[in-house]
Design an enzyme around this catalytic site. Sequence first.
Site, PDB file in Angstrom:
ATOM      1  N   ASP A 417       5.681  -4.344  -4.185  1.00  0.00           N
ATOM      2  CA  ASP A 417       4.708  -4.976  -3.594  1.00  0.00           C
ATOM      3  C   ASP A 417       5.198  -6.588  -4.024  1.00  0.00           C
ATOM      4  O   ASP A 417       3.435  -7.186  -3.782  1.00  0.00           O
ATOM      5  CB  ASP A 417       3.280  -5.200  -4.549  1.00  0.00           C
ATOM      6  CG  ASP A 417       3.413  -2.903  -4.494  1.00  0.00           C
ATOM      7  OD1 ASP A 417       3.213  -3.051  -3.640  1.00  0.00           O
ATOM      8  OD2 ASP A 417       2.834  -3.272  -5.274  1.00  0.00           O
ATOM      9  N   SER A 442       3.815 -12.547  -3.856  1.00  0.00           N
ATOM     10  CA  SER A 442       2.658 -11.526  -4.174  1.00  0.00           C
ATOM     11  C   SER A 442       1.994 -10.335  -3.782  1.00  0.00           C
ATOM     12  O   SER A 442       0.939 -11.516  -3.159  1.00  0.00           O
ATOM     13  CB  SER A 442       2.049 -11.914  -5.814  1.00  0.00           C
ATOM     14  OG  SER A 442       1.587 -10.874  -6.316  1.00  0.00           O
ATOM     15  N   ARG A 443       2.546  -9.273  -3.171  1.00  0.00           N
ATOM     16  CA  ARG A 443       1.389  -9.313  -1.831  1.00  0.00           C
ATOM     17  C   ARG A 443       0.448  -8.346  -2.164  1.00  0.00           C
ATOM     18  O   ARG A 443      -0.733  -8.726  -1.309  1.00  0.00           O
ATOM     19  CB  ARG A 443       2.446  -7.930  -1.019  1.00  0.00           C
ATOM     20  CG  ARG A 443       3.790  -8.659  -1.205  1.00  0.00           C
ATOM     21  CD  ARG A 443       4.293  -8.434   0.295  1.00  0.00           C
ATOM     22  NE  ARG A 443       5.718  -8.475   0.849  1.00  0.00           N
ATOM     23  CZ  ARG A 443       6.437  -8.065   0.032  1.00  0.00           C
ATOM     24  NH1 ARG A 443       6.584  -7.329  -1.450  1.00  0.00           N
ATOM     25  NH2 ARG A 443       8.179  -8.442   0.341  1.00  0.00           N
ATOM     26  N   VAL A 444      -0.143  -7.975  -2.986  1.00  0.00           N
ATOM     27  CA  VAL A 444      -1.321  -7.028  -3.456  1.00  0.00           C
ATOM     28  C   VAL A 444      -1.852  -8.041  -4.709  1.00  0.00           C
ATOM     29  O   VAL A 444      -3.148  -7.750  -4.748  1.00  0.00           O
ATOM     30  CB  VAL A 444      -1.524  -5.755  -3.109  1.00  0.00           C
ATOM     31  CG1 VAL A 444      -0.707  -5.403  -2.785  1.00  0.00           C
ATOM     32  CG2 VAL A 444      -0.764  -5.731  -5.066  1.00  0.00           C
TER      33      VAL A 444
END
Length: 578
Positions: A417, A442-444
């Site tokens: 992620d 950082s995607r989430v």
Amino acid sequence: MNNERVKGVLYAAKKPTEAQEDKLIEFLVSRYGEGTELEWVEDASVKEGFRLEVGNNVYDWTNEGRLSQFKDMIVNAIGKKTSDNIIPLIRENIKDWTPNTAPTEYGVVTSIGDGIATVSGLRSATYGEILLFSEGIRGMVLDLREDEIGCILFDDTDEISEGSRVKRTGRSAGVPVGNDFLGRVINPLGLPIDGKGDIETEDYRAIESPAPGIIERQPVNRPMETGILCIDSMFPIGRGQRELIIGDRQTGKTAIALDTIVNQKGKDVICIYVAIGQKASLISQMVTNLKKHGAMEYTVIVNASASDSAPIQYIAPYSGCSLAEFFMHQGRDVLIVYDDLSKHAIAYRSLSLLLDRSPGREAYPGDVFYLHSRLLERAAHLSDELGGGSITALPIVETQAGDVAAYIPTNIISITDGQIFLESELFFEGQRPAVNVGLSVSRVGGDAQTKAMKKSSGSLRLDLAQYREMEVFTQFSSDLDEATQKQLTYGHGLMYILRQAQYKPYSQHQQVILLTVALNKYFMDVPVKNIQGEIARLLEHFEIAHSDICSKIDSTGLISDDDKQIIMKYALEFKGQN
Ligand code: ATP
Ligand code: MG
């Protein structure tokens, strides 16, 4: 069975009586169908009882056979371990034990070497099943072919040779787990290697288990603080997230993982560090450092060192993950570090080549993506019904000359992620941690960041991006206007603020205060070489003189505009005093 007539061969010292013969034929017919024949072969070595062989199936009712059946059961349960506590274990188990009447399926080793054995005759063995070789040596089925199977061996293989017998166990590979593992260094089979004696196990978990499904999960919504300003402010990680740490050799990848572990002190997080293919001396150094910072008591180290065989290195991350799952299902939060998956892929590549699988890109086998996707999918934030535990995974990947587009790096980037990209150039300039702000993401984790952190880190990423751009364009020009000059000084200062020594994590309030003052250009007139010292003094001042605002940030995770102004006011007052 094919059309050939099935024949059971009976090995016994004496010819069976007619009544015995009838019974045996009845048994054979019930298992193998009408017309099954029985032949008696005189065998003086069979003292008591008999042995019945039908093809690969052996029904061993000799005394030795029954004894070895029991021995196998014990070895199976506790591994090839013959410590003193085996006797009470046998007593306990023998109470309700009757010998097996199911046939034992035997195979024969056809070739052996490099920790791999090929076995013929075990037609019904399954993928991932544990096989028992002579002397209690265990192996795991990794390759199923039409007429033979490929198997990796976990123990020393000296005692096995071509022609050795192999037996199925019907069980898939697993490791012992339990709360007693905390603070210990173990090998991927779950055995202690720190010389501190046995570990009490509570359960046995398969090393491969399916990842939680969608319904069993909930969104990532709580932060996993690393204590590293650069990461927590711009690339926040949430509990249950998978964040890749990627970079060339010696760029501080392990350092980031260790800092994160040290920062979990007092935060009720269990840490598991899986070392794959590293030097044993590095691991012992690491244990010393973790102990020094009081982090070993909530940490387990699973070590498959460079001197361990490829099979052991191959199973290491899966065993570590099983242990993590044991804690997660108790509702605990777990942080697991895989250091590193490039070496894991290499171990798997050598296994696959030895197993004669066809090589693909970069000689990796075709299923190398699945190798890591099934591992990293097991990181999760479980729903509240399932206890709300989590596994946060920090896989590490080593690149060659910063090439993130190579096979393994692209695979793992696409599974995780987000990634924290470390750069040698920055590292050698002294910019440590050497995080490349442009390429990291950082995607989430943003959802998991506290409001205080989100609010105070505001324009940091943008400011840095502008600075980098401007730096490139102004490299060769000497006469810069004042505004540009100021921008450059400001950006340059920010980079210095992001520098952080190893094992010196910032707490949440320290990060919030630091970001608030830095983005208000507090450090503009401080020469860069003095910035670190200035930060230390300022934070110490807040700790002593304004502890109320520090504890307020930590306990609520919030910060208002007024608070920000107050922080700035206190900071300027402090500056004025000096
Ligand atoms: P390898 O590729 O060998 O695994 P790595 O990328 O994991 O290396 P580390 O072992 O973490 O790198 O760090 C390399 C060296 O840099 C170590 O000596 C470490 O102490 C030092 N180092 C790492 N981070 C920092 C930091 N923030 N400040 C100062 N020194 C650091
Ligand atoms: Mg390292």
